[in-house]
Design an enzyme around this catalytic site. Structure first.
Site, mmCIF file in Angstrom:
data_model
loop_
_atom_site.group_PDB
_atom_site.id
_atom_site.type_symbol
_atom_site.label_atom_id
_atom_site.label_comp_id
_atom_site.label_asym_id
_atom_site.label_seq_id
_atom_site.Cartn_x
_atom_site.Cartn_y
_atom_site.Cartn_z
ATOM 1 N N ASP A 199 48.908 45.668 20.233
ATOM 2 C CA ASP A 199 47.778 45.336 21.039
ATOM 3 C C ASP A 199 47.569 44.599 21.146
ATOM 4 O OD1 ASP A 199 47.973 44.022 18.692
ATOM 5 O OD2 ASP A 199 45.816 44.540 18.273
ATOM 6 N N CYS A 238 25.651 62.484 67.674
ATOM 7 C CA CYS A 238 24.737 61.852 66.220
ATOM 8 C C CYS A 238 25.999 61.457 65.248
ATOM 9 C CB CYS A 238 24.438 63.063 65.667
ATOM 10 S SG CYS A 238 22.809 64.150 66.036
ATOM 11 N N ASP A 285 51.946 40.638 22.616
ATOM 12 C CA ASP A 285 52.934 41.827 22.676
ATOM 13 C C ASP A 285 53.209 42.454 24.091
ATOM 14 O OD1 ASP A 285 52.725 41.635 19.802
ATOM 15 O OD2 ASP A 285 50.734 43.150 20.035
ATOM 16 N N CYS A 342 23.871 67.264 67.480
ATOM 17 C CA CYS A 342 24.405 67.319 67.808
ATOM 18 C C CYS A 342 25.764 66.558 68.310
ATOM 19 C CB CYS A 342 23.922 66.324 69.319
ATOM 20 S SG CYS A 342 23.362 64.885 68.436
ATOM 21 N N ASP A 391 54.620 46.374 15.969
ATOM 22 C CA ASP A 391 53.405 44.563 15.745
ATOM 23 C C ASP A 391 53.391 45.076 14.777
ATOM 24 O OD1 ASP A 391 52.079 42.478 16.179
ATOM 25 O OD2 ASP A 391 50.421 43.429 16.547
#
Ligand SMILES: [Cu+2]
Lengths: 117, 749
Positions: free
Chosen positions: B634, B22, B638, B19, B435
């Site tokens: 990495d 609900c 850096d 319904c 790097d």
């Protein structure tokens, strides 16, 4: 002949006015929740007024299967969303500053405008 | 690839809700769960969508407590969504093809008739009646197979906007309406102009639908990379709960679950191995073809393939937090962003249609005023052709299609590009700063030479050095301890351990003083190392760092440590140089090491002993000189330079901070990824330019020809049907050319 030329000139003026000068009416959504239907080459509504400074929630219902309708892009906000066929496509925008924000599909064929006031 | 646990959206299928009331009951119950931010239920679909930081099982329990049942929507899993999309595309394709058959079924016979048998003019009343019937049939076909153009045109007209549909509707409408006027009121027109254009309307509708149909097909292929990535996700996982192994849906795997993977299985989530060892194929994520061996304590990621052994691992990231999910999201987001090269096309296509309409009116007037007789017929042809040829679609598609394929292509090679702008800028890089540690080299020092002095032996001295270094946290110490372990030497406890900053370490063992460090340390304790000085210099010239060991007051050994160059760095650097990119190497190491490494890999320009701030300054300095600077690194140190560079490239095996500061992540540790990234970026930008030129020629250059600019000189006036075919082909050309990019191979070795 003169008549036809005048007619042509009028037509050109009409095109300019209709597509560029005329300011279309905005549909107001003060609760910032908007349902937008994507069908037949347009967003409906496509001129939307919302409140600035409040999060905006848009729900796109895509009926149009044309591939152009597949994506909605908000270039000023750097937001894009793939629209699935059907109803559950929600785009939550950050709180907007006052101003106009365009949105359109990838090909710029479907166009709409958000106006935050 | 941030791993913060932000708000997530979960969808559940609700069972037992019959319904409408609900709905509010369920919404309220879910709203009361702590952490839930937004609940929304769609009653028609029985789907509830929940935003917030809450566990799915908690939410399911909540719903069950009030008498309904909820199931996490597996429909949400991307794979299904993609299948759904493929199905929708297929249906759309079929519909378009039906339209094509209908329109061409009428248009082709009419055109052939006009060409070979009769002329299409209207003189007798029988002809009038026959043509009237044909006209009505044409209208029927236009409506049946081109309805979407007319409805779309009308809808957007009401919204004060204009698009492709507007042009098609106006073009075909003009041709049809003119033909009908010929039939209904022939007296309004001169006899020579009594000609019908029904075949044009039907053909144009058919051809444009055909173009759209092909476009739907071709588009499906452009998102293949995403499809492939999503296809990597396993559907189920074998989880150990309460001592039992059970197969559960991938959505239900929770953090810290213990998961078993057998040989040949896909890893369902990210985790850390707790038992067993194996080799894992991560090629789908990194583009690295060699399987990687994994042991207890190693990290594994979802989507990789377990090859040889069986292992047990603990889930550390699940659901939307797995590396694979992050990659998928990142690629998707990037694919939808446009580089600035596409912006001009956007501006043009934004104003295009009304301008075309005005041009059509002007062309019509020009023909009427100055054209040969029957001027009205020429005018109609010109107007129709201008309107039809000018669809801005291809222009609008040119950039996004190529970006989509290019970024997807990169993802397949283990290169994640954050946005379209980075993709474009990468193609223009003139200077690449690298790097050294962790980028050109492996970043993990290894013992390379061990030399004994004063009659000492390795089996006596190495255990002492390792025992001494065991307490140190210096990265060099780790390499020595590892070396000792590899040789199976035992490590003992050293007393009075002391680290002397910048010099080395000191300790006591069996009442003897142990010293290990650089020349400065030896000098401080008055230990004579002159007999090793030649050797030390040679080692330094070889990019190795020599260290001295003294037992008591006697110099006893020299150990050299070096950070080895990655096996493929030299080849990758050659590739970069061949592209004309100027390379600069930066390192915190001393001059001698820097020089030796730079020489080995073939870089002339290097700067040694730089601090993190210096890396940033170097980028700024070069940008000031007008160079387009790429930075590859990495480490955390850096990060500022990565963020400042025009394009920052993070090595994916590096730190999260570096990855977040960069525009591009190279999932594979190798510098080849960098060369590949530049190659893909250049290929994509080339592809975009081709697309823009193609679209521009079709649309913009096509207009004056359609308007009849060439007629006075060469007698060329485009047929509206040719225009229809051209416009249908333009989008198709752009999409196909973008698809061609999928075949691009970045590596040419
Ligand atoms: Cu389109």
């Amino acid at each position: 002949m003169l008549l036809i030329n005048i007619l042509g000139a009028v037509l050109i003026v009409a095109i300019v006015w209709w597509f560029w000068l005329y300011k279309p009416k905005q549909v107001e959504f003060s609760d910032n929740q908007v349902d937008i239907i994507v069908n037949d080459g347009v967003y409906q509504p496509s001129n939307i007024q919302v409140k600035a400074g409040k999060e905006v929630q848009l729900r796109f219902e895509r009926i149009d299967a044309a591939p152009c309708a597949e994506m909605v892009i908000f270039p000023e906000l750097d937001i894009s969303k793939e629209l699935k066929m059907g109803k559950d496509n929600r785009v939550i925008l950050p709180t907007l500053k006052k101003g106009e924000y365009n949105f359109h599909c990838q090909m710029q064929m479907y166009k709409g405008k958000l106006i935050a006031i | 690839m941030s791993r913060n646990n932000s708000t997530t959206n979960q969808n559940f299928i609700i069972e037992g809700a019959s319904c409408a009331s609900c709905v509010s009951k369920i919404e309220k119950a879910l709203n009361d769960v702590p952490g839930v931010e937004l609940v929304e239920m769609n009653f028609a679909q029985r789907i509830v969508s929940v935003d917030g930081k809450v566990d799915s099982s908690t939410l399911i329990k909540t719903v069950q407590n009030i008498g309904y049942d909820a199931k996490l929507m597996s429909n949400e899993s991307e794979q299904d969504a993609l299948d759904e999309k493929a199905q929708a595309d297929e249906a759309h394709y079929k519909k378009l093809m039906r339209n094509v058959y209908m329109a061409l079924g009428l248009g082709v016979p009419l055109m052939l008739y006009g060409l070979f048998i009769g002329d299409m003019s209207v003189n007798s009343s029988t002809q009038r009646i026959v043509w009237l019937i044909v006209g009505l049939v044409t209208l029927g076909v236009m409506v049946a197979s081109g309805k979407h153009f007319y409805v779309g045109a009308w809808q957007s007209f009401k919204n004060h906007s204009a698009n492709m549909d507007t042009l098609i509707a106006l073009g075909t409408g003009t041709a049809w309406a003119y033909s009908m006027i010929v039939l209904i009121a022939p007296n309004m027109l001169p006899e020579v102009a009594r000609h019908v254009y029904f075949e044009a309307s039907a053909m144009i509708i058919g051809l444009i639908n055909l173009g759209l149909a092909f476009e739907v097909k071709a588009r499906g292929r452009t998102s293949e990379a995403i499809k492939r990535l999503i296809g990597l996700q396993a559907k189920t996982a074998r989880v150990i709960r309460d001592g039992q192994e059970l197969d559960i849906d991938i959505e239900q795997v929770q953090l810290d679950d213990m998961i078993r993977v057998r040989p040949g299985e896909k890893l369902p989530v990210d985790g850390e191995i707790t038992e067993g060892k194996s080799t894992v194929d991560e090629s789908m994520l990194t583009g690295e073809p060699m399987p990687v061996s994994k042991k207890v304590g190693d990290k594994v990621v979802a989507g990789s393939l377990n090859k040889t052994g069986s292992m047990l691992f603990r889930a550390t990231h699940v659901g939307k937090d797995t590396t694979l999910s992050h990659i998928i999201n990142m690629v998707k987001r990037a694919q939808n962003s446009k580089p600035s090269i596409g912006r001009l096309a956007d501006v043009i296509s934004g104003y295009f249609v009304p301008i075309v309409m005005i041009l059509a009116v002007l062309a019509g007037l020009a023909w009427l005023n100055f054209g040969p007789q029957p001027s009205i017929a020429y005018a109609i042809a010109a107007v129709t052709t201008v309107l039809i040829i000018a669809c801005p679609c291809a222009l609008g598609l040119a950039t996004p299609m190529s970006v989509m394929v290019g970024i997807g292509k990169a993802a397949e090679a283990g290169i994640l590009i954050r946005n379209g702008e980075a993709l474009q800028t990468a193609s223009k890089i003139t200077t690449m700063i690298l790097d050294k540690t962790g980028t050109i080299t492996q970043g993990q020092p290894k013992v390379t030479d061990v030399l004994m002095y004063n009659q000492q032996t390795e089996d006596k001295i190495i255990p002492l050095i390792a025992s001494l270094e065991n307490g140190s946290e210096h990265p060099l110490a780790e390499s020595i301890v590892n070396y000792a372990k590899e040789q199976a030497y035992s490590i003992s406890q050293v007393s009075e351990f002391d680290a002397i900053t910048g010099k080395g370490v000191k300790g006591m063992f069996n009442n003897q003083r142990l010293l290990f460090g650089n020349a400065a340390l030896m000098q401080q304790f008055d230990i004579d190392v002159s007999e090793a000085s030649d050797k030390a210099q040679a080692l330094a010239g070889d990019a190795k760092t020599p260290m001295y060991f003294a037992l008591g007051d006697t110099f006893s050994a020299m150990v050299a440590v070096a950070d080895p160059i990655k096996s493929d760095s030299i080849a990758a650097i050659k590739r970069l140089q061949k592209k004309g990119v100027h390379l600069v190497m930066l390192t915190g190491d001393n001059e001698a090491t820097a020089k030796a490494v730079a020489k080995r890999v073939g870089i002339d320009d290097y700067i040694a002993q730089v601090l993190p701030q210096d890396k940033l300054d170097e980028v700024l300095k070069r940008q000031d000189r007008g160079e387009v600077v790429g930075m590859t690194g990495d480490g955390i140190n850096d990060a500022p330079a990565l963020a400042q560079a025009d394009v920052g490239f993070a090595i994916g095996t590096g730190t999260d901070v570096a990855i977040e500061s960069a525009d591009v992540t190279l999932m594979r540790g190798s510098l080849h990824g960098l060369a590949d990234a530049l190659a893909i970026s250049q290929a994509t930008i080339r592809n975009i330019k081709q697309n823009l030129v193609g679209a521009f020629v079709y649309n913009v250059a096509g207009i004056p020809i359609a308007a009849g600019v060439l007629y006075p000189f060469f007698g060329i006036l485009l047929n509206p049907i040719v225009a229809g075919a051209a416009m249908a082909m333009s989008s198709l050309t752009v999409v196909s050319n973008a698809n061609r990019l999928r075949l691009f191979k970045p590596q040419n070795h």
